[in-house]
Write a protein that holds these residues in place. Sequence first.
Motif, short mmCIF file in Angstrom:
data_model
loop_
_atom_site.label_atom_id
_atom_site.label_comp_id
_atom_site.label_asym_id
_atom_site.label_seq_id
_atom_site.Cartn_x
_atom_site.Cartn_y
_atom_site.Cartn_z
N GLU A 195 0.81 -1.22 0.00
CA GLU A 195 0.00 0.00 0.00
C GLU A 195 0.85 1.27 0.00
O GLU A 195 0.30 2.38 0.03
N SER A 196 2.15 1.13 -0.04
CA SER A 196 3.04 2.28 0.01
C SER A 196 2.82 3.22 -1.17
O SER A 196 2.44 2.79 -2.26
N ASP A 197 3.11 4.48 -0.96
CA ASP A 197 3.06 5.47 -2.03
C ASP A 197 4.32 5.42 -2.90
O ASP A 197 4.34 5.99 -3.98
N SER A 198 5.34 4.75 -2.43
CA SER A 198 6.61 4.66 -3.15
C SER A 198 6.62 3.45 -4.09
O SER A 198 6.46 2.31 -3.64
N HIS A 199 6.81 3.71 -5.38
CA HIS A 199 6.82 2.59 -6.33
C HIS A 199 8.02 1.68 -6.08
O HIS A 199 7.95 0.48 -6.31
N VAL A 200 9.13 2.22 -5.59
CA VAL A 200 10.31 1.40 -5.28
C VAL A 200 9.98 0.41 -4.16
O VAL A 200 10.33 -0.77 -4.24
N VAL A 201 9.30 0.88 -3.14
CA VAL A 201 8.92 0.01 -2.02
C VAL A 201 7.96 -1.08 -2.50
O VAL A 201 8.13 -2.25 -2.16
N VAL A 202 6.99 -0.71 -3.30
CA VAL A 202 6.01 -1.69 -3.80
C VAL A 202 6.71 -2.74 -4.67
O VAL A 202 6.47 -3.94 -4.51
N ILE A 203 7.59 -2.31 -5.55
CA ILE A 203 8.30 -3.26 -6.41
C ILE A 203 9.16 -4.21 -5.59
O ILE A 203 9.15 -5.42 -5.81
N ARG A 204 9.92 -3.68 -4.64
CA ARG A 204 10.75 -4.55 -3.79
C ARG A 204 9.89 -5.51 -2.98
O ARG A 204 10.24 -6.67 -2.79
N THR A 205 8.76 -5.03 -2.50
CA THR A 205 7.87 -5.89 -1.74
C THR A 205 7.34 -7.02 -2.61
O THR A 205 7.30 -8.18 -2.17
N ILE A 206 6.93 -6.71 -3.82
CA ILE A 206 6.46 -7.75 -4.75
C ILE A 206 7.56 -8.79 -4.95
O ILE A 206 7.31 -10.00 -4.87
N GLN A 207 8.77 -8.33 -5.20
CA GLN A 207 9.88 -9.26 -5.43
C GLN A 207 10.14 -10.14 -4.22
O GLN A 207 10.36 -11.34 -4.35
N ARG A 231 -5.58 -2.16 -9.32
CA ARG A 231 -5.54 -0.73 -9.00
C ARG A 231 -4.86 0.06 -10.11
O ARG A 231 -4.18 -0.49 -10.96
N GLU A 232 -5.05 1.35 -10.07
CA GLU A 232 -4.35 2.27 -10.97
C GLU A 232 -2.90 2.36 -10.48
O GLU A 232 -2.65 2.81 -9.37
N LEU A 233 -1.98 1.89 -11.31
CA LEU A 233 -0.58 1.78 -10.89
C LEU A 233 0.36 2.42 -11.90
O LEU A 233 0.05 2.47 -13.09
N PRO A 234 1.54 2.84 -11.43
CA PRO A 234 2.57 3.28 -12.38
C PRO A 234 3.00 2.10 -13.27
O PRO A 234 2.91 0.94 -12.87
N VAL A 235 3.48 2.42 -14.44
CA VAL A 235 3.89 1.41 -15.40
C VAL A 235 4.96 0.48 -14.80
O VAL A 235 4.94 -0.73 -15.02
N LYS A 250 3.28 -2.15 -12.72
CA LYS A 250 2.51 -3.06 -13.58
C LYS A 250 3.42 -4.05 -14.30
O LYS A 250 3.08 -5.23 -14.42
N GLU A 251 4.57 -3.58 -14.77
CA GLU A 251 5.50 -4.48 -15.46
C GLU A 251 6.00 -5.58 -14.55
O GLU A 251 6.06 -6.74 -14.95
N VAL A 252 6.35 -5.22 -13.33
CA VAL A 252 6.83 -6.22 -12.37
C VAL A 252 5.72 -7.20 -12.02
O VAL A 252 5.93 -8.42 -12.00
N LEU A 253 4.53 -6.69 -11.78
CA LEU A 253 3.39 -7.56 -11.46
C LEU A 253 3.09 -8.52 -12.61
O LEU A 253 2.88 -9.71 -12.39
N ASN A 254 3.07 -7.99 -13.81
CA ASN A 254 2.79 -8.83 -14.98
C ASN A 254 3.82 -9.94 -15.15
O ASN A 254 3.49 -11.05 -15.55
N GLU A 255 5.06 -9.63 -14.82
CA GLU A 255 6.13 -10.63 -14.91
C GLU A 255 5.84 -11.82 -13.99
O GLU A 255 6.07 -12.96 -14.34
N TYR A 256 5.30 -11.53 -12.80
CA TYR A 256 5.05 -12.60 -11.83
C TYR A 256 3.67 -13.20 -11.90
O TYR A 256 3.47 -14.35 -11.49
N LEU A 257 2.69 -12.46 -12.38
CA LEU A 257 1.32 -12.97 -12.40
C LEU A 257 0.96 -13.70 -13.68
O LEU A 257 -0.07 -14.33 -13.77
N ASP A 258 1.79 -13.59 -14.70
CA ASP A 258 1.49 -14.28 -15.98
C ASP A 258 1.70 -15.77 -15.88
O ASP A 258 2.30 -16.35 -15.13
#
Length: 87
Positions: free
Chosen positions: A36-48, A72-76, A79-87
């Motif tokens: 839920e962080s506002d920082s895209h870096v934090v969200v990406i690292r958390t996903i990883q 959700r409405e997300l920065p590109v 979305k790219e990181v999520l798509n890599e893992y959710l595909d």
Amino acid sequence: MQAKAEQDEIARTGLYYALYSLGATEYLTALLELLESDSHVVVIRTIQHLVDIMNAANKDPILPALHDLSQRELPVSIKEVLNEYLD
């Protein structure tokens, strides 16, 4: 103790990941909350980190959280990181 006192979200992602990896399973919830962080870096690292620790025992809370995030409405970059893992 350091995990509770740490103010920097990026540092917390690493701390929570390390503590969870060492068996402190209560930190999974803390990791999920960082999505839920506002920082895209934090969200990406958390996903990883979540993908790295995901196994049969914890996939039930992780996969729905990642799927909810993808709706959700997300920065590109996220979305790219999520798509890599959710595909």
